[in-house]
Design a protein around this motif. Structure first.
Motif, PDB file in Angstrom:
ATOM      1  N   ILE A  85       1.312   5.839  -0.987  1.00  0.00           N
ATOM      2  CA  ILE A  85       1.768   6.949  -0.358  1.00  0.00           C
ATOM      3  C   ILE A  85       2.959   7.848  -0.992  1.00  0.00           C
ATOM      4  O   ILE A  85       4.267   6.572  -1.955  1.00  0.00           O
ATOM      5  CB  ILE A  85       1.905   6.448   1.521  1.00  0.00           C
ATOM      6  N   ARG A  86       2.862   9.196  -1.897  1.00  0.00           N
ATOM      7  CA  ARG A  86       3.800   9.213  -2.436  1.00  0.00           C
ATOM      8  C   ARG A  86       5.069   9.387  -1.443  1.00  0.00           C
ATOM      9  O   ARG A  86       4.991   9.872  -0.265  1.00  0.00           O
ATOM     10  CB  ARG A  86       4.075  10.737  -3.150  1.00  0.00           C
ATOM     11  N   TYR A 143       0.926  -0.826  -0.318  1.00  0.00           N
ATOM     12  CA  TYR A 143       0.506   0.172   0.084  1.00  0.00           C
ATOM     13  C   TYR A 143       0.934   1.409   0.203  1.00  0.00           C
ATOM     14  O   TYR A 143       0.929   2.464  -1.270  1.00  0.00           O
ATOM     15  CB  TYR A 143      -1.053   0.113   1.452  1.00  0.00           C
ATOM     16  N   ARG A 183     -10.410   9.166   3.279  1.00  0.00           N
ATOM     17  CA  ARG A 183      -9.251  10.614   3.786  1.00  0.00           C
ATOM     18  C   ARG A 183     -10.068  11.608   4.660  1.00  0.00           C
ATOM     19  O   ARG A 183      -9.174  11.984   5.494  1.00  0.00           O
ATOM     20  CB  ARG A 183      -8.475  10.674   3.386  1.00  0.00           C
ATOM     21  N   ILE A 184     -11.111  11.984   3.461  1.00  0.00           N
ATOM     22  CA  ILE A 184     -10.964  13.793   3.805  1.00  0.00           C
ATOM     23  C   ILE A 184     -12.015  13.238   4.983  1.00  0.00           C
ATOM     24  O   ILE A 184     -12.478  14.538   6.124  1.00  0.00           O
ATOM     25  CB  ILE A 184     -12.030  14.219   2.551  1.00  0.00           C
ATOM     26  N   ARG A 233      -2.624  -0.612  -7.098  1.00  0.00           N
ATOM     27  CA  ARG A 233      -2.678   0.436  -8.032  1.00  0.00           C
ATOM     28  C   ARG A 233      -3.908   0.295  -9.387  1.00  0.00           C
ATOM     29  O   ARG A 233      -4.254   1.619  -9.643  1.00  0.00           O
ATOM     30  CB  ARG A 233      -1.708   1.011  -9.333  1.00  0.00           C
ATOM     31  N   THR A 234      -4.570   0.071  -9.195  1.00  0.00           N
ATOM     32  CA  THR A 234      -5.489  -0.674 -10.317  1.00  0.00           C
ATOM     33  C   THR A 234      -7.088  -0.216  -9.687  1.00  0.00           C
ATOM     34  O   THR A 234      -7.699  -0.233 -10.354  1.00  0.00           O
ATOM     35  CB  THR A 234      -5.596  -2.326 -10.939  1.00  0.00           C
ATOM     36  N   LEU A 235      -6.982  -0.021  -8.175  1.00  0.00           N
ATOM     37  CA  LEU A 235      -7.967   0.589  -7.213  1.00  0.00           C
ATOM     38  C   LEU A 235      -8.577   1.258  -7.410  1.00  0.00           C
ATOM     39  O   LEU A 235      -7.702   2.614  -7.743  1.00  0.00           O
ATOM     40  CB  LEU A 235      -8.229   0.106  -6.121  1.00  0.00           C
ATOM     41  N   PRO A 236      -9.661   2.042  -7.986  1.00  0.00           N
ATOM     42  CA  PRO A 236     -10.240   3.647  -7.848  1.00  0.00           C
ATOM     43  C   PRO A 236      -9.805   4.368  -6.986  1.00  0.00           C
ATOM     44  O   PRO A 236     -10.117   4.106  -5.494  1.00  0.00           O
ATOM     45  CB  PRO A 236     -11.821   3.817  -8.421  1.00  0.00           C
ATOM     46  N   VAL A 237      -8.854   5.407  -6.922  1.00  0.00           N
ATOM     47  CA  VAL A 237      -8.399   6.262  -6.067  1.00  0.00           C
ATOM     48  C   VAL A 237      -9.361   7.444  -4.912  1.00  0.00           C
ATOM     49  O   VAL A 237      -9.371   7.063  -4.212  1.00  0.00           O
ATOM     50  CB  VAL A 237      -7.648   6.902  -6.485  1.00  0.00           C
ATOM     51  N   GLU A 238     -10.880   7.159  -6.281  1.00  0.00           N
ATOM     52  CA  GLU A 238     -11.756   7.988  -4.956  1.00  0.00           C
ATOM     53  C   GLU A 238     -12.317   7.916  -3.747  1.00  0.00           C
ATOM     54  O   GLU A 238     -12.465   8.446  -2.681  1.00  0.00           O
ATOM     55  CB  GLU A 238     -12.973   8.141  -6.262  1.00  0.00           C
ATOM     56  N   LEU A 262      -6.801   1.597   4.306  1.00  0.00           N
ATOM     57  CA  LEU A 262      -6.206   0.497   3.597  1.00  0.00           C
ATOM     58  C   LEU A 262      -7.359  -0.668   4.774  1.00  0.00           C
ATOM     59  O   LEU A 262      -7.527  -1.496   3.615  1.00  0.00           O
ATOM     60  CB  LEU A 262      -4.741  -0.118   4.283  1.00  0.00           C
ATOM     61  N   ARG A 298      -4.095   6.090   7.404  1.00  0.00           N
ATOM     62  CA  ARG A 298      -3.929   5.433   6.298  1.00  0.00           C
ATOM     63  C   ARG A 298      -4.077   3.931   6.374  1.00  0.00           C
ATOM     64  O   ARG A 298      -5.167   3.526   5.905  1.00  0.00           O
ATOM     65  CB  ARG A 298      -2.440   5.839   6.611  1.00  0.00           C
ATOM     66  N   LEU A 299      -3.839   3.878   7.813  1.00  0.00           N
ATOM     67  CA  LEU A 299      -4.323   2.486   8.182  1.00  0.00           C
ATOM     68  C   LEU A 299      -5.750   2.062   8.151  1.00  0.00           C
ATOM     69  O   LEU A 299      -6.249   1.069   7.742  1.00  0.00           O
ATOM     70  CB  LEU A 299      -4.144   2.028   9.728  1.00  0.00           C
ATOM     71  N   GLU A 317      -9.498   8.735  -1.549  1.00  0.00           N
ATOM     72  CA  GLU A 317      -9.533   9.911  -1.362  1.00  0.00           C
ATOM     73  C   GLU A 317     -10.467  10.536   0.277  1.00  0.00           C
ATOM     74  O   GLU A 317     -11.006  10.812   1.048  1.00  0.00           O
ATOM     75  CB  GLU A 317      -9.424  10.762  -2.591  1.00  0.00           C
TER      76      GLU A 317
END
Lengths: 317, 295
Positions: B119-120, B114, B192-193, B181-186, B202, B198-199, B189
C-alpha cells in the motif's frame, strides 16, 4: 524488481477507478494494518527510550520519584566507578578477541565442509545441532564439563596437558566462554556455507588458468566474495558482544555470584543488571545509554570502514 | 527472490555441490575427513555428556575420573527432576508464552508487512527506515521503562508480562515485507478488481503464497522466545511464573549441585527445540541464511 515495476504500472488504473474517497479509505486501512506495530513502537520502544534517557539524569530507586542530578551518573561512571571500567575491559576483550576467533572458526569450518562430498549433510547437522541447545542449558553443561575435576580436565590429565580451573579461574573464565561460543557456532557457519557455495565456480577456474595457488585463490577470490557476509557477522557479533549476558550470568554461578571469579565475568550488561538489583535505576539507565551510543558508534565506524574492504558483487543482493 | 534461491541452494543435505579435487589419493576418502571427523566428535561431546550424566547416579556424575558409560541407566532421574521442581509448570508457561508470541507475530507482522509492501502511503519510506532503526536498539536501553510499564499495568510477575512487549516484532515485519514484495502482484490486482478488500487479498491470496516465509518467521520467533533469558529474569519473580530457562537456574544456587537432575532438566528443555529442528530443518536453514544475507 520486475514485480515492483508491474505494481507501479498497475497502480494508476486503481487510482483512477476510486478517486477521492479511496484516499481516506486507504489511509484508514494503512492505520488499521499498522496500528499494532505503532502501539508497540510507542509503548515499548519510543517511550522507554525517552524515559530511560530521562532516568539517566536522575537518581531513581523505584520507591521515591526520580530526582534530577544532571550529569552525575555519567561523571560517576567515568571517573569514580572502577567496576564500570572492569566491565568495559571484559566486554572489549570479548568483542576484540571472542568475536574474531568465532568468525575465523566459522569460516574455516564452512570452508572445510565445502571440501567433502561424503557425509557432508551429517557433518552439517552435527555442527549445527549445538546451536539448538538453549543458552542456559548449553552454559550449564559447559560448567559441568569444565568443572575443575570434570571430564575435560580428566582428558587433559591423561594427555599430560596442564588443567586450568576454567570458570573458577579469573584467567581462564573468558577463554572458556569463547569455547562455549565456538561450540554454538552453527548459525554463523551456515551463513558462511551459503556464501561460499554462492561463489561462482568460473572465478576459481579463471584463477587456476592464471596459475594461482590455494592461498592466492583464498585471498583474491574467496575472501572478497564472502566479504559482505564477514562484514555482517562482524557487525552482529559486535552488537551482541556488547550485550553479552546470559552465558556470563550462568557461568559465574547465578544471581548471587555475578561477575565471579574476581570480576572476570563482570561484563557490561552484567554490571548494568547488578545496578538494577541494587535499585540504582538512574545509574543503570545511564549505563544503558552509554551502551547504546557505543554500539551505534561502532556500527557506524564498521559501516564506514567496510567501504574499503567489503566487495559487493552486482548479483549478490 | 534471491533470498529464496539462496536458501534453497543450501537446503541440506545433498544439494550442496562439493568442491572435491581429483587428486592423487593416498586415502580411500577425502583427507578433509581427518579434520572434520574429530571436530564433529568434539561438537557432539557436550551433548552426549549431558545425556549420559542425566542417566547416572549422583555418585557417578561426581566420580573422578568421570564415568562415561554408567553402570545402569537411571531413567528415574527424569521423573525425579519433574518432582523436585515445578518443571511441568515451567514447560507449560514457556509453551503458553512462546505459542502466543509466535501466533501474534505471524498475524500482526503480516498486517504491517503487507502495508509496507503493497500500500503506498505518505511517509512510507521514512516509516520503514524508522522500523529498521528500531532493530538497532539494544534491549537494555528500553528494559527499565518497559519493566515500569508492565508494573503499572499490573502485569509484573505474570505470563502476560512476558508476552505483551513481544506481540509484534520489527524484524518480523521487515522479513515479511521483503517476502511479500517478491510475490507477483497480478493476482492481487485481479482480486482487487473483482472487489476483494485489502484484508481479503492478504488472507486469501498473499498469506497462502507466503507459507514458507511464515514458517521461517515462526521458527525464528520460536527460538528467540523459547530461549529468552534477560527479560523473564526481570519481569517475573515467583517460581510458579518461571519459564524453563529461569527454572534451570534454580538448581544452581545450592553448593552441592545434583548434576544428574540438572542435566535431566537440561535435556528436557532442549527436546522441543530439537523436535522443531528435525521437523523444520529447512526453515531453520532458510531463516538463518536469510537473516544472514538480508539482515
Amino acid at each position: 524488481m520486475a514485480t515492483t515495476l508491474t505494481a507501479r504500472e498497475a497502480a494508476p488504473a486503481i487510482r483512477r477507478r476510486r478517486p477521492r474517497s479511496g484516499r481516506f479509505r486507504r489511509v484508514a486501512i494503512v492505520l488499521l494494518f499498522m496500528s499494532p506495530w505503532i502501539v508497540g513502537f510507542l509503548a515499548f520502544i519510543l517511550y522507554p527510550m525517552l524515559a530511560s534517557l530521562y532516568f539517566s539524569f536522575t537518581k531513581y530507586n523505584l520507591l521515591q520519584p526520580p530526582e534530577w542530578v544532571g550529569l552525575f551518573n555519567y561523571k560517576f561512571m567515568f571517573l569514580h566507578d572502577p567496576l564500570f571500567w572492569q566491565s568495559v575491559r571484559n566486554t572489549v576483550w570479548i568483542v576484540l578477541f571472542g568475536v574474531p576467533v568465532s568468525i575465523v572458526f566459522a569460516v574455516g569450518t564452512a570452508m572445510v565442509l565445502t571440501r567433502v562430498k561424503v557425509g557432508s549433510g551429517v557433518y552439517r547437522t552435527m555442527f549445527f545441532l549445538p546451536t539448538m541447545v538453549p543458552a542456559v542449558a548449553a552454559t550449564l553443561s559447559f560448567v559441568f564439563l569444565l568443572n575443575p575435576s570434570g571430564p575435560i580436565n580428566t582428558i587433559l590429565r591423561l594427555l599430560h596437558i596442564p588443567q586450568p580451573l576454567w570458570f573458577a579461574s579469573p584467567q581462564w573464565s573468558k577463554p572458556a566462554l569463547v569455547g562455549l561460543s565456538l561450540w554454538a557456532i552453527g548459525e554463523t557457519m551456515i551463513i558462511f556455507l551459503a556464501a561460499l557455495l554462492d561463489v561462482p565456480r568460473q572465478l576459481y577456474e579463471a584463477a587456476d588458468m592464471e596459475g594461482a595457488g590455494p592461498w592466492q585463490k583464498f585471498r583474491h577470490v574467496t575472501l572478497p566474495m564472502i566479504s559482505p557476509v564477514i562484514f555482517f557477522s562482524v557487525v552482529i557479533g559486535v552488537i551482541f558482544g556488547f550485550q553479552y549476558f546470559t552465558q556470563a550470568y550462568i557461568a559465574s554461578g547465578g544471581q548471587l555470584h555475578l561477575g565471579e571469579p574476581q570480576g572476570s565475568m563482570r561484563f557490561y550488561a552484567v554490571w548494568m543488571f547488578q545496578q538494577i538489583q541494587y535499585s540504582h535505576m538512574g545509574y543503570a539507565s545511564a549505563l544503558a545509554w552509554v551502551l547504546f551510543l557505543v554500539v551505534m558508534a561502532c556500527t557506524v565506524v564498521l559501516i564506514k570502514a567496510s567501504r574499503r574492504w567489503v566487495h559487493y558483487q552486482g548479483g549478490f543482493r | 527472490m534471491t533470498m529464496e534461491a539462496q536458501a534453497d541452494r543450501i537446503a541440506w543435505p545433498e544439494e550442496a555441490e562439493a568442491v572435491e579435487r581429483p587428486r592423487r589419493r593416498w586415502l580411500p576418502f577425502s583427507p578433509w575427513h581427518l579434520v572434520l571427523f574429530p571436530l564433529a566428535l568434539i561438537m557432539l561431546l557436550p551433548l552426549v555428556w549431558m545425556i549420559v550424566t542425566s542417566l547416572e547416579t549422583q555418585a557417578e556424575s561426581l566420580h573422578f575420573p568421570p564415568v562415561l558409560v554408567p553402570g545402569s541407566l537411571h531413567f528415574g532421574n527424569y521423573p525425579s527432576a519433574l518432582r523436585s521442581a515445578p518443571f511441568g509448570r515451567w514447560f507449560l508457561n514457556t509453551f503458553i508464552v512462546t505459542s502466543t508470541v509466535v501466533v501474534s507475530n505471524l498475524l500482526l507482522c503480516s498486517l504491517a508487512g503487507y502495508a509496507f509492501a503493497r500500500i503506498r502511503f505518505f511517509g512510507r519510506a521514512a516509516t520503514f527506515m524508522l522500523l529498521l532503526a528500531t532493530l538497532m536498539v539494544p534491549f537494555q536501553v528500553v528494559m527499565i521503562p518497559t519493566f515500569l510499564i508492565v508494573k503499572k499495568l499490573g502485569l509484573f510477575d505474570s505470563l502476560p508480562a512476558l508476552i505483551a512487549p513481544n506481540l509484534v516484532s520489527a524484524f518480523g515485519i521487515f522479513m515479511l515485507r521483503q517476502f511479500f514484495r517478491t510475490l507477483p502482484v497480478e493476482l492481487e490486482e485481479a482480486a482487487r478488481i473483482d472487489g476483494a478488500s485489502r484484508l481479503g487479498v492478504l488472507f486469501k491470496i498473499v498469506l497462502p503464497l507466503s507459507l514458507p516465509a511464515l514458517a521461517t518467521l515462526a521458527v525464528i520467533q520460536f527460538m528467540w522466545t523459547w530461549n529468552d533469558f534477560l527479560w523473564p529474569l526481570i519481569a517475573v519473580f515467583s517460581q510458579r511464573n518461571f519459564t524453563l530457562q529461569l527454572g534451570l537456574t534454580v538448581f544452581q544456587g545450592s553448593h552441592d549441585v545434583f548434576w544428574p537432575l540438572v542435566m535431566a532438566g537440561n535435556v528436557m528443555s532442549m527436546i522441543p527445540m530439537l523436535v522443531l529442528f528435525f521437523a523444520a530443518q529447512r526453515y531453520f536453514v532458510r531463516g538463518i541464511a536469510t537473516t544472514g544475507l538480508k539482515g
